[in-house]
Design a protein around this motif. Sequence first.
Motif, short mmCIF file in Angstrom:
data_model
loop_
_atom_site.label_atom_id
_atom_site.label_comp_id
_atom_site.label_asym_id
_atom_site.label_seq_id
_atom_site.Cartn_x
_atom_site.Cartn_y
_atom_site.Cartn_z
N TYR A 75 0.71 -40.39 -8.90
CA TYR A 75 0.30 -39.86 -10.20
C TYR A 75 -0.30 -40.99 -11.03
CZ TYR A 75 5.01 -41.67 -10.75
OH TYR A 75 6.12 -42.47 -10.68
N ALA A 76 -0.97 -40.60 -12.11
CA ALA A 76 -1.60 -41.60 -12.97
C ALA A 76 -0.91 -41.61 -14.32
CB ALA A 76 -3.07 -41.25 -13.15
N GLU A 94 -9.28 -39.79 -6.14
CA GLU A 94 -8.55 -38.54 -5.87
C GLU A 94 -7.10 -38.93 -5.60
OE1 GLU A 94 -10.38 -36.03 -6.13
OE2 GLU A 94 -12.40 -36.61 -5.49
N SER A 120 -6.95 -46.91 -20.41
CA SER A 120 -7.30 -46.49 -19.04
C SER A 120 -6.04 -45.96 -18.34
CB SER A 120 -7.92 -47.65 -18.28
OG SER A 120 -8.40 -47.18 -17.03
N LEU A 121 -6.19 -45.62 -17.08
CA LEU A 121 -5.06 -45.08 -16.34
C LEU A 121 -4.67 -46.04 -15.21
CD1 LEU A 121 -6.31 -41.41 -15.97
CD2 LEU A 121 -4.34 -42.14 -17.31
N ARG A 168 -13.84 -43.34 -9.71
CA ARG A 168 -13.24 -42.03 -9.54
C ARG A 168 -12.27 -42.07 -8.36
NH1 ARG A 168 -17.15 -37.11 -8.91
NH2 ARG A 168 -16.77 -37.49 -6.72
N ASP A 206 -7.78 -31.36 -11.27
CA ASP A 206 -7.12 -32.07 -12.36
C ASP A 206 -6.34 -33.29 -11.86
OD1 ASP A 206 -5.01 -30.81 -11.14
OD2 ASP A 206 -4.54 -29.48 -12.82
N ARG A 207 -6.43 -33.57 -10.55
CA ARG A 207 -5.81 -34.79 -10.01
C ARG A 207 -6.89 -35.79 -9.61
NH1 ARG A 207 -0.98 -36.15 -8.69
NH2 ARG A 207 -1.24 -36.20 -6.42
N GLN A 208 -8.10 -35.53 -10.13
CA GLN A 208 -9.19 -36.46 -9.91
C GLN A 208 -9.26 -37.31 -11.18
OE1 GLN A 208 -13.26 -34.81 -10.16
NE2 GLN A 208 -13.43 -35.44 -8.04
N ILE A 209 -9.04 -38.61 -11.06
CA ILE A 209 -8.97 -39.42 -12.28
C ILE A 209 -10.00 -40.54 -12.24
CG2 ILE A 209 -6.51 -38.98 -12.61
CD1 ILE A 209 -6.43 -42.16 -11.62
N LYS A 210 -10.18 -41.15 -13.37
CA LYS A 210 -11.01 -42.35 -13.42
C LYS A 210 -10.14 -43.51 -13.82
CE LYS A 210 -15.84 -41.51 -13.75
NZ LYS A 210 -17.08 -41.69 -14.53
N THR A 211 -10.19 -44.57 -13.03
CA THR A 211 -9.44 -45.77 -13.38
C THR A 211 -10.40 -46.94 -13.29
OG1 THR A 211 -7.66 -47.25 -12.70
CG2 THR A 211 -8.54 -45.83 -10.99
#
Lengths: 524, 82
Positions: free
Chosen positions: A450-451, A430, A458-459, A428, A419-424
């Motif tokens: 953190y994002a 980590e 987006s993040l 992708r 759940d700390r794998q994000i898309k920005t």
Amino acid sequence: MQQQELSGPSTIPDLLRRAASQQPQRHALRINGDHLTYEDLDKLSNQISLALQEVRVVKGDRVGLFAHKSLALVAAIYGVMKAGAAYVPINPEAPASQVERIIDACQIEHVVSDQRLIDRLPPALANSLSGIGWDSPKARTWSDVSGLPAVATQTELSGEDLAYILYTSGSTGQPKGIVHSHRSALAFAVSAAEIYGLTPDDRLTNHAPLHFDLSTFDLFAGASVGATTVIVPLTHSRLPASLSQLLESESITVLYSVPFAQIQLLQRGALEQRDLSALRWVVFAGEAFPTKDLRALMGALPQARFSNIYGPTETNGCTYYHVDSLPEDDSEFIPIGYPLPETEVLIVDPNDQPVDEGVVGELLVHGPTQMVGYWEQADLNQECIYVRADDTGETAFYRTGDLASQHSNGLLRLAGRKDRQIKTRGYRVELDEVEAAVLSHPSVQEAAVYAVPDGQGSLVIEAAVVIEADSTDSAELSGHLSKLLPRYALPGSIHLRASFPRTSTGKVDRRALESSAASERGSA
Amino acid sequence: MTTAEIEQILIDQIESQLLTQGDQIALRPDDDLLMEGLDSIGFLRLIEFLEDRFSIEVPASDVTVEQFGTVERITRYVSSKG
């Protein structure tokens, strides 16, 4: 062989009985210079189980342990189990609302506590409880307990019976109770004692609070070989120079804690003034140990071996790694090593298909140390399990939510949280890898990455860091990161902080950190 | 500065900023600070405060239960440095 296995311990109290018959006079527990021998501990826990039965604790009940650590409180762990109940540690420093949530969720009617803590609860709740440790018609005092016969109670226990339930801390939502049986608790204790070659001469610390699963290593792996466990009082766990004094004066051989406590020991523990020649193992778990800090601590304690235990509370410790050499690159994680005996791991892609060697996927674990499930949460119990069906039958794996890769010799490496794998911006990232890169800067003491939503769907990545006073600034840190990370993974902003909030178990309180960052943005 | 003054400064500081529990606690000089909920981060902040407010230096090895466990003990420590 078969016969020997049958006569071996099958419950946690069996460990205590065995130690008490083999070496009754050895100190089982010590705190502040006071002690209980194994014989004392066996007898006191018998008395506690009788007292609990007098206040109508029956097999299958849950008994809350709501007090600061003491000899009597640890004896109560065994007393609760001897009465056939599961113990539920409740953080004595938790706000009353959280205490109430756990008592409700777990349908607890009995607690072992003290007057001061009971008086802090809402009167209706306090009046509904019975147990040991305060003055009430429904409770027994400790002097009542000491007047009871110290004979063994007759409650039949098996490995399938519930041993303890640990509630996840700091949650604002519904608390999650992680249930372990005697079988899963025992499997971890026995394996851990073997892995670290524990003997009756060992002197372990109990640094972690009882509501944190690290404490089961200290107490039960210790008891499985008849070793001495030295309970670290809150006073000493919070003052590194006092902790190092205790390590010296108690001739501690095995120190086990979260990395934070060990880093504090390195930075403020006055280690150079202590004789810690007895220390042979420094074991850590709970979160990643920054490679740079571990290198420094290993330099300061050359007499000890270092080891990493990995495992969510749901699986107990399930892998371990002895750190005999460190990665050269400080931005690389310490491996989590190899599975415990009889433990199997799988690494799968988002479609639950096994990935190739070296490829990152979600880590699934099956083994004897696995929990029974979450207390009365059928939906969660379904979600967290992956069932593999093959010719050997069905095997239930626990989904850890951690990302990992496995390498040629079976070595496991962690790569952050799923759940700390994000898309920005389509890439992708980590967050834990970004965090490791921030931590690799020599002036950075702590980092959290953190994002947050960028307001345009987006993040954007942000970092909070604790640095040595005036040693660097955001611009210099950004420069360092741009050498390690692709452009899309660089934090958009870096916030310098004096310190990080922590949870009661000593981990970084990410929720508090992120919400304070959010409120800063709101007011900016 | 008198001992009583130092003691009051410490009590005000710890009560207002450092106790993590929301409960109203009237701190007494001989209360065990660690049992009152002052955590390791709280202690670090307290040390920084002492160094600033009283212009003293507090080496890490001094921060033990014996010297910092209660307001009374910290007052004695600060006085001895002054």
